[in-house]
Design an enzyme around this catalytic site. Structure first.
Site, PDB file in Angstrom:
ATOM      1  N   LYS A   1       0.051   5.212  -5.748  1.00 43.66           N
ATOM      2  CA  LYS A   1      -0.923   5.331  -6.846  1.00 43.66           C
ATOM      3  C   LYS A   1      -2.220   5.840  -7.592  1.00 43.66           C
ATOM      4  CE  LYS A   1      -3.372   1.556  -4.134  1.00 43.66           C
ATOM      5  NZ  LYS A   1      -1.899   1.313  -2.939  1.00 43.66           N
TER       6      LYS A   1
ATOM      7  N   ASN B   1     -10.491   2.940   4.126  1.00 44.43           N
ATOM      8  CA  ASN B   1      -9.088   2.934   4.960  1.00 44.43           C
ATOM      9  C   ASN B   1      -8.309   3.371   3.904  1.00 44.43           C
ATOM     10  OD1 ASN B   1      -9.843   0.807   3.121  1.00 44.43           O
ATOM     11  ND2 ASN B   1      -9.250  -1.120   4.136  1.00 44.43           N
TER      12      ASN B   1
ATOM     13  N   GLY C   1      -6.163   6.327   1.727  1.00 47.44           N
ATOM     14  CA  GLY C   1      -6.047   7.508   1.789  1.00 47.44           C
ATOM     15  C   GLY C   1      -5.021   8.092   0.592  1.00 47.44           C
ATOM     16  N   HIS C   2      -5.659   8.719  -0.308  1.00 47.22           N
ATOM     17  CA  HIS C   2      -5.375   9.187  -1.471  1.00 47.22           C
ATOM     18  C   HIS C   2      -5.596  10.812  -1.324  1.00 47.22           C
ATOM     19  CE1 HIS C   2      -8.885   6.801  -2.815  1.00 47.22           C
ATOM     20  NE2 HIS C   2      -9.204   8.293  -3.723  1.00 47.22           N
TER      21      HIS C   2
ATOM     22  N   GLY D   1       1.143  -0.905  -0.251  1.00 47.20           N
ATOM     23  CA  GLY D   1       0.489   0.313   0.060  1.00 47.20           C
ATOM     24  C   GLY D   1       1.067   1.183  -0.560  1.00 47.20           C
ATOM     25  N   ASP D   2      -0.034   2.159  -0.363  1.00 46.48           N
ATOM     26  CA  ASP D   2       0.703   2.890  -0.365  1.00 46.48           C
ATOM     27  C   ASP D   2       2.025   3.386  -1.425  1.00 46.48           C
ATOM     28  OD1 ASP D   2      -0.453   4.042   1.962  1.00 46.48           O
ATOM     29  OD2 ASP D   2       0.987   3.101   3.546  1.00 46.48           O
ATOM     30  N   GLU D   3       2.048   3.190  -2.268  1.00 48.65           N
ATOM     31  CA  GLU D   3       3.206   2.942  -3.462  1.00 48.65           C
ATOM     32  C   GLU D   3       3.121   4.734  -4.339  1.00 48.65           C
ATOM     33  OE1 GLU D   3       0.796   0.859  -3.094  1.00 48.65           O
ATOM     34  OE2 GLU D   3       1.730  -1.433  -3.008  1.00 48.65           O
TER      35      GLU D   3
ATOM     36  N   GLN E   1      -5.182   0.050  -1.885  1.00 49.11           N
ATOM     37  CA  GLN E   1      -3.804  -0.964  -0.724  1.00 49.11           C
ATOM     38  C   GLN E   1      -3.053  -2.113  -1.620  1.00 49.11           C
ATOM     39  OE1 GLN E   1      -7.362  -1.594   0.090  1.00 49.11           O
ATOM     40  NE2 GLN E   1      -7.337  -0.451   1.899  1.00 49.11           N
TER      41      GLN E   1
ATOM     42  N   GLY F   1      -1.578   8.906  -7.271  1.00 48.74           N
ATOM     43  CA  GLY F   1      -0.444  10.102  -8.567  1.00 48.74           C
ATOM     44  C   GLY F   1      -1.340   9.461 -10.131  1.00 48.74           C
TER      45      GLY F   1
ATOM     46  N   PRO G   1       3.553   7.263  11.442  1.00 50.55           N
ATOM     47  CA  PRO G   1       4.737   7.481  10.564  1.00 50.55           C
ATOM     48  C   PRO G   1       4.653   6.085  10.524  1.00 50.55           C
ATOM     49  CG  PRO G   1       4.982   7.296  13.202  1.00 50.55           C
ATOM     50  CD  PRO G   1       3.721   7.608  12.998  1.00 50.55           C
TER      51      PRO G   1
HETATM   52  P1  IMP Z   1      -8.063  -2.226   7.893  1.00 55.54           P
HETATM   53  O1  IMP Z   1      -7.207  -2.195   6.033  1.00 55.54           O
HETATM   54  O2  IMP Z   1      -8.308  -1.254   7.953  1.00 55.54           O
HETATM   55  O3  IMP Z   1      -8.252  -3.797   8.186  1.00 55.54           O
HETATM   56  O4  IMP Z   1      -5.922  -3.009   7.981  1.00 55.54           O
HETATM   57  C1  IMP Z   1      -5.021  -4.078   7.974  1.00 55.54           C
HETATM   58  C2  IMP Z   1      -4.055  -3.863   7.571  1.00 55.54           C
HETATM   59  O5  IMP Z   1      -3.439  -3.457   6.197  1.00 55.54           O
HETATM   60  C3  IMP Z   1      -3.029  -2.966   7.987  1.00 55.54           C
HETATM   61  O6  IMP Z   1      -1.879  -3.197   8.530  1.00 55.54           O
HETATM   62  C4  IMP Z   1      -3.354  -1.705   8.084  1.00 55.54           C
HETATM   63  O7  IMP Z   1      -1.967  -0.324   8.071  1.00 55.54           O
HETATM   64  C5  IMP Z   1      -3.119  -1.794   5.981  1.00 55.54           C
HETATM   65  N1  IMP Z   1      -3.814  -1.086   5.382  1.00 55.54           N
HETATM   66  C6  IMP Z   1      -5.358  -0.798   5.359  1.00 55.54           C
HETATM   67  N2  IMP Z   1      -5.075   0.047   3.788  1.00 55.54           N
HETATM   68  C7  IMP Z   1      -4.061   1.155   3.536  1.00 55.54           C
HETATM   69  C8  IMP Z   1      -3.655   1.891   2.577  1.00 55.54           C
HETATM   70  O8  IMP Z   1      -4.584   2.213   2.345  1.00 55.54           O
HETATM   71  N3  IMP Z   1      -2.144   1.847   2.734  1.00 55.54           N
HETATM   72  C9  IMP Z   1      -1.247   1.132   3.886  1.00 55.54           C
HETATM   73  N4  IMP Z   1      -1.826  -0.333   4.253  1.00 55.54           N
HETATM   74  C10 IMP Z   1      -3.179  -0.345   4.486  1.00 55.54           C
END
Ligand code: IMP
Length: 459
Positions: free
Chosen positions: A15, A37, A39-40, A11-13, A232, A17, A331
């Site tokens: 995407k 869950n 964020g962009h 996640g957070d690569e 993700q 952009g 962080p």
């Molecule tokens: P959940 O999706 O809130 O159930 O979280 C499960 C796992 O996925 C946790 O380790 C979160 O930090 C991770 N996670 C969920 N959404 C993201 C995202 O958009 N970016 C990075 N990690 C994520």
């Protein structure tokens, strides 16, 4: 045609952009999994928009679709739509009637379960948005779907079945008195009915609900371009990721078919673009064999670490890359690029092209390392193993690349691929060769214009 954007790592690569850039030529931008869950940040006409549910294309006048594989919190949905409207936009968002609804008790349960797990250091580090508990109810056939919000009798019947079970779970299993919670109405059938019936009426009045499969098929029959925006990443996919430190859906390319109701043939006829961050970050717990510097509470065995130099480097990359969660502000843990992880990801997704982001963040370092393979029990592994326990025991074998200098990245973006510093191109070509996929784009800065476009699949 279709273009599917998939996170290849944790996640957070970046995407958002790429979706934003390639999405220009798309008519429809659809999400196929996850919920609020994700964020962009989208910057449009100098205005910054932080979205967690609404597909980012909606900011640019595209039709945004939340597919059946998504879990939808109507509170977030309407909050985000209102924020966009207040800024003068008219987002066109459609929601699959088959998508499941995140109800307030799902968030409460997410929090309680993480607390309980943390007593034994087993917490996942979720975003607390109720994602897991909602997918549990979907699989348990006790969920409430978006279509159910439109029919008061069905909605009441569903709530009357599920809410007492959740109340009993909280009170009898976890020993929490519902009345002591911040939002005791989360477990009150009448209060839930009233609020969510209102949401249903608004969805109907604004003609927002669709049969995603039919809607997208019709759009394609009209010659429209559909972009699938994966949220993700592959390594937090419930099936192909690092279980149990995963999200509860399928961010991988196969999810685009299942989570929208289009045939896998349709997805495969289009492009599948893997988004790769030039280094690695992770939010939450779980192993990370190429980790440089950790985050207390997330990195296993953080207290025993203390490798000062690496910790410093991690802090530098975290600050340069702004590596703090968009949704939670937490962080992120930082590591070097992990090729065994990426080879697994490439196999699972079948990338037709790659977008490598954030190479500017690594500029100025003397050398850049890559975890090229792993060593596990005396054997060399090319791809990450299936169990978390084994993955946690893997030692990365590193390759070292010469670093590249800080340059005027905006000028590089304007000039094109050959203007990228040579050592950075060597690094990019290594990634492309190892993953057997061409480089389509290179992110050289946070702005959308700070991207070197080698290939635009929609043109
Ligand atoms: P959940 O999706 O809130 O159930 O979280 C499960 C796992 O996925 C946790 O380790 C979160 O930090 C991770 N996670 C969920 N959404 C993201 C995202 O958009 N970016 C990075 N990690 C994520």
């Amino acid at each position: 045609m279709t273009v599917t954007i998939v996170g290849s790592q944790l996640g957070d690569e970046g995407k958002g952009g790429v979706v934003d850039l390639y999405g220009d030529a798309a008519d429809v931008v659809a999400r196929y999994q996850g919920g609020d869950n994700a964020g962009h940040t989208v910057v449009h006409d100098g205005e910054k928009y932080k979205l967690s549910l609404v597909p980012s294309g909606a900011v640019r006048g595209k039709v945004g679709v939340l597919g059946n594989g998504c879990v939808v919190n109507p509170r977030t949905l309407f909050d985000e739509i209102s924020t966009l409207e207040e800024k003068g936009l008219s987002p066109d968002v459609r929601v699959a009637e088959r998508a499941h609804v995140i109800l307030p008790f799902h968030r409460v349960l997410d929090g309680i379960e993480e607390d309980v797990k943390s007593e034994d250091d087993q917490e996942v580090g979720t975003t607390g948005r109720g994602i897991g508990p909602t997918y549990e109810d979907k699989a348990g056939r006790r969920g409430v779907r978006v279509g159910d919000l439109l029919d008061p009798d069905v909605l009441r019947e569903r709530l009357e079945y599920v809410v007492p079970q959740k109340r009993a779970l909280v009170e009898d299993v976890y020993g929490v008195d519902v009345e002591d919670l911040e939002d005791p109405d989360a477990f009150d059938v009448d209060a839930l009915f009233e609020e969510f019936h209102d949401f249903g009426e608004r969805l109907a009045a604004e003609d927002m609900t669709v049969n995603a499969s039919a809607f997208l098929t019709d759009a394609m029959a009209d010659g429209q371009t559909v972009m699938f925006e994966g949220a993700q990443g592959t390594i937090i996919d419930i099936d192909h990721g690092n279980y149990p430190y995963v999200t509860s859906s399928n961010p991988t390319a196969g999810g685009a078919a299942v989570g929208t109701g289009l045939s896998p043939n349709v997805i495969a006829e289009g492009e599948i673009i893997g988004i790769v961050k030039a280094y690695l970050t992770r939010v939450g717990s779980g192993p990370l064999p190429t980790e440089l510097g950790g985050v207390e509470g997330d990195t296993p065995g953080y207290d025993e670490q203390g490798d000062g130099e690496n910790e410093e480097l991690a802090t530098y990359i975290r600050e340069e890359g702004g590596e703090y969660g968009t949704v939670t502000g937490r962080p992120r843990r930082v590591g070097w690029l992990d090729m065994p992880m990426l080879r697994h990801s490439a196999r699972v997704n079948g990338f037709t092209g790659l977008a490598v982001n954030h190479i500017d963040v690594l500029a100025g370092l003397d050398e850049v390392k890559v975890g090229h393979s792993y060593e596990l029990d005396g054997e060399e592994l090319e791809a990450m193993p299936p169990t978390t326990e084994e993955w946690g025991r893997c030692e990365a074998t590193f390759r070292t690349f010469d670093g590249w200098e800080e340059v005027d990245w905006s000028a590089v973006a304007a000039e094109g691929y050959d203007a990228i510093p040579e050592n950075a191109r060597t690094y990019l070509e290594y990634i492309s060769d190892e993953l057997e996929a061409p480089i389509y784009a290179v992110g050289v800065g946070p702005g959308r214009e700070e991207t070197v476009v080698v290939e635009n699949p929609t043109e």
